[in-house]
Design an enzyme around this catalytic site. Structure first.
Site, short mmCIF file in Angstrom:
data_model
loop_
_atom_site.label_atom_id
_atom_site.label_comp_id
_atom_site.label_asym_id
_atom_site.label_seq_id
_atom_site.Cartn_x
_atom_site.Cartn_y
_atom_site.Cartn_z
N SER A 291 0.83 -1.20 0.00
CA SER A 291 0.00 0.00 0.00
C SER A 291 0.87 1.25 0.00
O SER A 291 2.03 1.22 0.43
CB SER A 291 -0.92 0.01 1.22
N GLY A 328 -1.92 -0.30 -3.87
CA GLY A 328 -0.70 0.51 -3.82
C GLY A 328 -0.87 1.93 -4.28
O GLY A 328 -0.01 2.78 -4.02
N GLU A 377 -6.42 -3.01 -7.81
CA GLU A 377 -7.25 -3.15 -6.62
C GLU A 377 -7.04 -1.92 -5.74
O GLU A 377 -6.52 -1.99 -4.63
CB GLU A 377 -6.90 -4.43 -5.87
N CYS A 530 -10.86 5.14 28.98
CA CYS A 530 -10.00 5.09 30.17
C CYS A 530 -8.69 4.42 29.80
O CYS A 530 -8.32 3.37 30.35
CB CYS A 530 -10.69 4.34 31.30
#
Length: 710
Positions: A291, A328, A377, A530
Site C-alpha cells: 500500500s 498501492g 485493486e 479510560c
C-alpha cells in the site's frame, strides 16, 4: 512578572523572556486580520484536500462533491450538514448523536470516474491494445451502501470487486448480480474447500470469477472441487516479486512477503495444470508491491518485473489474459507530495496510470506478447475521500502555573531540605548568568530531591505542590513550558481512528468552522476511553499539537472537528474498547434544492445495548436484574425525598437504548428530573429526546422496553 528569584532582582530580569509565537511559520500575528484563506494555508487544506475540500468565506469547511467539476453553487457547507444531522427534531434536525460519519457518494463516484479516466487516457496515448478494468477490494470498507454504490457507479466501466474471505465473497456475489456481466470478481486470501466452492458457484452463476492462488496447496482443492461441481475454473496466481517497497506498508512485498508464490512454485502450478489438462484455466497474474507506493519509479519497477513473469507464463502455454497489479495507489494524507513518507505520495492518478501502462506495454512488446487487460485493486484511493468523521470538543484543560507571593516563596525556601535549598540557590545564580540549561537542570534536581523526601514522609504535600509550582515557573519564564492544552473530545480513538493507535497513521484533522477566526491555542485531543493511548498527539506536518480555538461552550456554541481521508479501513478495524460503539452515519448527496444537499440515509450509532450484545451480554436480563434491585432498595419518593422506583427504572431502561457517548449541551438526550418534577440528582429522558428522527430519515431499532418514559 512572577517572582522567581525573590531576593535577586537581576535573576528576575534574566528570566523575563519574550513569549514565543504560537505559529512561527504562519501568516499574520494574532492581532492582525485573520481570514479563511489563512486557515486554509495553516491546515494545508488545498494540499491534502483538493479538489474535494476547501474553506468558504464564512470560515466553514465545504465539500466539492464532483471534484474539479463542482460548480460554486454545488459546494456543500459541512457545518450545515452536521447541524441538520444533530439538531433536534423539533428544530428540523434528525436528532442524531455525535460522533458522526458523513458519507458523500458523489465523491465516491468522482473518484471512480477519475481513476477510469486516467487509465483510459494512458491506454489511448500509449496505443495500448487492451483496456483497464479495476476492482474494489471490499476489505477497505465493507459498508453495504459503499459497495453497492461502487458497483452501480462502476458498472459502465466493468468495475468489479475483490474478496479476501468467505463473507466478503458472499457480499461480492450478491452485489455483482446487479453489476456488469464483464466485471471481475477476484477471489484472494487463504482458501478452504468451502471458499473455493463458493467461488466456483459464482462462476456457475455467470459471474466473472477468478480464483487467485495465495498458496500452492490451494490448487489441489481448486481442481478437486471444480471436478465435483462440474465448473471450469479461471485461475490466477499471486506472485512474490523481488521488487520491494521499503516503507511500513511494504511488509507484504518482496520474496519474504506474507502472500504469494515464488517462481519455483509458479512453475509447479503450470506443470500440474498441464498434467490435468487445465492449463487454459490459468489466465491471471496478480501481485502487490504494498500500500501507499511512494513513487512511480518503484511502481514501474515492480510492474515491469511482473509483466516479465506474465510473458513467461504465456511462453509456457498459459492462456493469460489479465495482469492484476494489486493495490498501492496512494493518497497524500498531509499534502506534502513527498516520495519518502508513509503518509504521502509523489504522484497523482494520471502519473500512476501512465507508469503502469508504459511498463506493461514495454515488456509485452519486447516479448511480442499481446497486451493484457490491466486490473488494479485501488481501494484506499477510491474510498478515503468520501467519508468524514465529525466529533465535538466538550472541554479543554491546561495546567496553569500557580502564582507565588514573595512571602510564599520565602516560606517555601526556608522549609526546603538543605540539599534542595542549595539547588534553589544554584537556580538563581544560573538565572543571573543566563545559563538557562543549567537553570533547568538544577530545578529538576531540586524537584527530584523533594519527591524523595515526600516519599520518605519528610515533606508534606503542600511543600511538594510548592516545589512543582516553582519548577514550572522557572520553565515558563525560560520559555520551555508546555503551552499545549488538552481538548477532551467525544469519541474513541480505538473505535474511530484505530490506525492512529495501531500503526501511527496520521489523518488531516481540523475544525470544520470558525476558520475565519485566529486559532489562539494549540492542543492535543484526548478521547473518552479510560486508556492512556486514547489520545491524538501527532498531526500532519510533523506537528505534536493542533492549532485550535477557545471553546465557547458557556455561550451555547459547540466546537466541531473533522477527521478527513478516513474512509478506508477505519470502520472495519475499529473495536469496542470501553464499550464505545461506532458513530452515527448519514449519506449526503448534492442537491439543487435550497440547502444544496439532501440527506438520503441516516442511521443512529450503536446503543449501549448493541455494544453489550457484541460482548455476549443480554441487556434485557441485565435490566430485569437491576429492576429487582430497585424494587428491593428504592422506596416511594415520599419516603426518601428523591425519585421513585418507576422513574429510576425508566431512566435505566433509556440508558440501555442510548449511545455510549456523552450527550453535550442541548443535544443531550437526558433531562434532569429537577426540570420535570422539581427534584434533583437523577436523570431521565423523554420519548421525543430519544427518538433519533422520523421514519423517513432515520433507520434504527425502534424497540422500546417497559419503563421507558413516554
Amino acid at each position: 512578572m512572577p517572582a522567581l528569584a525573590l531576593s535577586v532582582d537581576s535573576a528576575m530580569a534574566a528570566l523575563s523572556l519574550p513569549e514565543p509565537e504560537i505559529f512561527s511559520d504562519v501568516i499574520p500575528a494574532a492581532n492582525a486580520h485573520w481570514s479563511p484563506d489563512h486557515s486554509n494555508q495553516l491546515y494545508n487544506v488545498d494540499g491534502w484536500g483538493a479538489p474535494y475540500f476547501s474553506v468558504n468565506s464564512s470560515g466553514n469547511v465545504t465539500v466539492r462533491p464532483h471534484g474539479d467539476r463542482t460548480m460554486d453553487h454545488q459546494e456543500i457547507d459541512l457545518l450545515k450538514v452536521v447541524k441538520k444531522a444533530s439538531d433536534s427534531k423539533s428544530t428540523g434536525g434528525l436528532g442524531l448523536q455525535l460522533p458522526l460519519i458523513v458519507r458523500f457518494p458523489d465523491v465516491l463516484k468522482d473518484r471512480l470516474e477519475c481513476l477510469q479516466t486516467a487509465f483510459n487516457f494512458a491506454v489511448k496515448s500509449q496505443s495500448y491494445d487492451s483496456h483497464y478494468q479495476g476492482v474494489y477490494p471490499v476489505k477497505c470498507n465493507q459498508d453495504r451502501f459503499v459497495v453497492e454504490d461502487i458497483v452501480k457507479f462502476g458498472s459502465e466501466f466493468r468495475f468489479g470487486l475483490e474478496a479476501g474471505s468467505k463473507p466478503e465473497l458472499l457480499l461480492a456475489m450478491s452485489a455483482l448480480c446487479k453489476g456488469s456481466s464483464d466485471s471481475l470478481l477476484i477471489c484472494n486470501g487463504f482458501k478452504d474447500a468451502e471458499y473455493i466452492s463458493l467461488a466456483l458457484i459464482a462462476r456457475k452463476l455467470s459471474l466473472n470469477t477468478v480464483i487467485v492462488l495465495e498458496q500452492e496447496e490451494e490448487l489441489d482443492s481448486v481442481i478437486d472441487v471444480s471436478i465435483k461441481l462440474g465448473v471450469r475454473p479461471v485461475i490466477g496466481v499471486r506472485a512474490k516479486l523481488r521488487t520491494k517497497h521499503s516503507g511500513h506498508f511494504g511488509s507484504t512485498s518482496g520474496e519474504k512477503g506474507k502472500f504469494g508464490l515464488t517462481t519455483t512454485q509458479i512453475l509447479r502450478v503450470v506443470k500440474k495444470l498441464e498434467q490435468c489438462g487445465m492449463i487454459d484455466c490459468f489466465q491471471l497474474l496478480h501481485f502487490h508491491i504494498g500500500s501507499q507506493i511512494p513513487t512511480t519509479a518503484l511502481l514501474a519497477d515492480g510492474v515491469g518485473e511482473a509483466a516479465q513473469i506474465y510473458c513467461e507464463l504465456v511462453r509456457l502455454g498459459a492462456s493469460m489474459k489479465v495482469i492484476d497489479i494489486g493495490g498501492g495507489l496512494g493518497i497524500d494524507y498531509d499534502g506534502s507530495k513527498s516520495t519518502n513518507s508513509d503518509i504521502s505520495v509523489g504522484y497523482g492518478l494520471e502519473e500512476y496510470a501512465m507508469a503502469v501502462v508504459q511498463a506493461v506495454k514495454f515488456v509485452c512488446d519486447r516479448n511480442s506478447v499481446n497486451h493484457p487487460v490491466i486490473c488494479s485493486e485501488s481501494g484506499r484511493a477510491i474510498v478515503s475521500h468520501h467519508s468524514i468523521l465529525i466529533f465535538e470538543a466538550v472541554s479543554s484543560s491546561k495546567y496553569t502555573v500557580p502564582a507565588m507571593s514573595s512571602f510564599e516563596v520565602q516560606h517555601f525556601v526556608e522549609r526546603l531540605p538543605e540539599d534542595a535549598r542549595l539547588d534553589y540557590h544554584n537556580v538563581l545564580q544560573c538565572a543571573v548568568k543566563g545559563d538557562y540549561e543549567a537553570c533547568l537542570a538544577y530545578a529538576d534536581q531540586m524537584k527530584q530531591k523533594c519527591v524523595e523526601k515526600f516519599k520518605d514522609g519528610l515533606l508534606d504535600i503542600e511543600q511538594l505542590a510548592a516545589t512543582d509550582g516553582l519548577c514550572d515557573l522557572v520553565a515558563k519564564e525560560i520559555g520551555v513550558a508546555n503551552d499545549v492544552s488538552t481538548y477532551h473530545v467525544n469519541f474513541s480513538v480505538f473505535t474511530s481512528v484505530p490506525d492512529f493507535w495501531g500503526i501511527g497513521q496520521l489523518f488531516p484533522i481540523l475544525p470544520i468552522h470558525r476558520l475565519e477566526q485566529y486559532p489562539t491555542k494549540r492542543g492535543i485531543l484526548s478521547d473518552l476511553t479510560c486508556d492512556s493511548d486514547g489520545k491524538i498527539d501527532n498531526f500532519i506536518g510533523g506537528e505534536t499539537s493542533l492549532p485550535l480555538h477557545e471553546l465557547e461552550g458557556e455561550n451555547g456554541m459547540k466546537y466541531y472537528l473533522g477527521m478527513f481521508l478516513g474512509g478506508a479501513y477505519q470502520e472495519a478495524l475499529g473495536g469496542v474498547h470501553n464499550l464505545f460503539g461506532g458513530p452515527s452515519v448519514v449519506r449526503v448527496s448534492q442537491s439543487d434544492g435550497p440547502f444544496g444537499f439532501a440527506v438520503t440515509r441516516a442511521v443512529p450509532g450503536p446503543s449501549c445495548s448493541d455494544v453489550l450484545r457484541s460482548m455476549h451480554h443480554e441487556p434485557e436480563i441485565m435490566f430485569e436484574t437491576i429492576m429487582h434491585r430497585i424494587e428491593e432498595y428504592v422506596h416511594e419518593e415520599a419516603d426518601l425525598g428523591g425519585p421513585g422506583g418507576d422513574i429510576i427504572a425508566s431512566g435505566i431502561a433509556q440508558s440501555f437504548h442510548n449511545m455510549p457517548y456523552l450527550s453535550v449541551g442541548d443535544s443531550c438526550c437526558l433531562t434532569a428530573v429537577a426540570g420535570a418534577n422539581g427534584k434533583s440528582g437523577y436523570y431521565y429522558c423523554s420519548d421525543e429526546d430519544f427518538t433519533a428522527g422520523g421514519a423517513d430519515a432515520v433507520s434504527g431499532d425502534d424497540e422500546q422496553w417497559s419503563y421507558v418514559c413516554a
